[in-house]
Design a protein around this motif. Structure first.
Motif, mmCIF file in Angstrom:
data_model
loop_
_atom_site.group_PDB
_atom_site.id
_atom_site.type_symbol
_atom_site.label_atom_id
_atom_site.label_comp_id
_atom_site.label_asym_id
_atom_site.label_seq_id
_atom_site.Cartn_x
_atom_site.Cartn_y
_atom_site.Cartn_z
ATOM 1 N N VAL A 1 73.378 11.342 39.098
ATOM 2 C CA VAL A 1 74.425 12.271 38.669
ATOM 3 C C VAL A 1 75.773 11.816 39.202
ATOM 4 O O VAL A 1 75.864 11.032 40.150
ATOM 5 N N GLU A 2 76.788 12.330 38.549
ATOM 6 C CA GLU A 2 78.145 12.041 39.011
ATOM 7 C C GLU A 2 78.446 12.867 40.264
ATOM 8 O O GLU A 2 77.639 13.673 40.703
ATOM 9 N N CYS A 3 79.611 12.672 40.796
ATOM 10 C CA CYS A 3 79.978 13.172 42.124
ATOM 11 C C CYS A 3 79.559 14.633 42.346
ATOM 12 O O CYS A 3 79.883 15.518 41.558
ATOM 13 N N LEU A 4 78.837 14.843 43.447
ATOM 14 C CA LEU A 4 78.417 16.187 43.824
ATOM 15 C C LEU A 4 79.439 16.837 44.751
ATOM 16 O O LEU A 4 79.246 17.967 45.190
ATOM 17 N N GLY A 5 80.479 16.103 45.065
ATOM 18 C CA GLY A 5 81.558 16.692 45.841
ATOM 19 C C GLY A 5 81.257 16.842 47.316
ATOM 20 O O GLY A 5 81.791 17.739 47.965
ATOM 21 N N SER A 6 80.387 15.973 47.844
ATOM 22 C CA SER A 6 80.085 16.035 49.275
ATOM 23 C C SER A 6 80.211 14.643 49.874
ATOM 24 O O SER A 6 79.314 14.154 50.558
ATOM 25 N N CYS A 7 81.346 14.013 49.621
ATOM 26 C CA CYS A 7 81.540 12.604 49.997
ATOM 27 C C CYS A 7 81.437 12.387 51.500
ATOM 28 O O CYS A 7 81.058 11.309 51.950
#
Length: 209
Positions: A124-130
């Motif tokens: 999946v694309e970015c899950l926003g927990s870099c």
């Protein structure tokens, strides 16, 4: 068989949230998709056509909307749908190697469901927990953070027993008011909006006209 045929109150409730106009009916597309997916695990072509008819649009548009969000599935998924973030920060932290390990360990490929019906996988694309990369999400639950191979193996072993451990971060993205992420341990990671200074002005800019 139609999914919504015997759900008139539900459909009426969803449409009541939006203006009574052609545009308003189309706005109900996503909650209708969510309703089907929560019930059946994915949205088939037949369900897309049904939702399109309800919203006054086309099945092609419904599929187009679904393709924008990795949370919608057009194929059946396993009881545990493991989603591996594949964008830059997670990739730099080893998500590509983690993905290879995962599909090899489970012997399942994207679009497939394991023979026992438990597992399916998806990049999946970015899950926003870099700040906690690499990250894995199971179904629509929270995040498993800093996932190494050994942590992945422990997670799969628990899932085989239908005893998933609680996610490290029960909320998909915990972002505080200052823009900084917070781990399940309470440790703050990443930068805050208050750490950012003003952008330097180019020479000669900002003078009087």
């Amino acid at each position: 068989m139609s999914y919504f045929a015997d759900k008139h109150p539900l459909v009426a409730d969803i449409f009541s949230r939006y203006p009574d106009s052609p545009q308003g009916r189309r706005s109900a597309l996503m909650p209708l998709l969510r309703e089907v997916q929560d019930a059946e695990g994915f949205v088939s072509e037949a369900r897309m056509a049904e939702i399109a008819a309800l919203c006054g649009t086309t099945a092609t548009e419904v599929r187009s909307v679904m393709s924008f969000y990795s949370t919608y599935h057009t194929l059946p998924t396993g009881r545990y749908h493991l989603q591996v973030c594949s964008t830059l920060m997670c990739s730099l932290a080893g998500s590509d190697e983690l993905w290879d390990h995962l599909v090899s360990h489970l012997d399942v490929q994207p679009g497939d469901v394991s023979a026992d019906g438990r597992f399916s996988v998806q990049k999946v694309e970015c899950l926003g927990s870099c700040g906690t990369a690499p990250v894995v999400q199971i179904n629509d639950e929270g995040y498993y953070e800093n996932v190494t191979r050994s942590k992945c193996d422990r997670l799969i072993a628990a899932l085989r027993q239908d005893a998933p451990p609680p996610p490290d971060n029960p909320v998909p993205v915990t972002v505080r008011e200052d823009g900084r992420q917070m781990m399940a341990t309470g440790e703050r990671v990443g930068a805050s909006i208050h750490d950012r200074g003003p952008l330097p002005m180019p020479a000669g800019a900002g003078g009087e006209a």
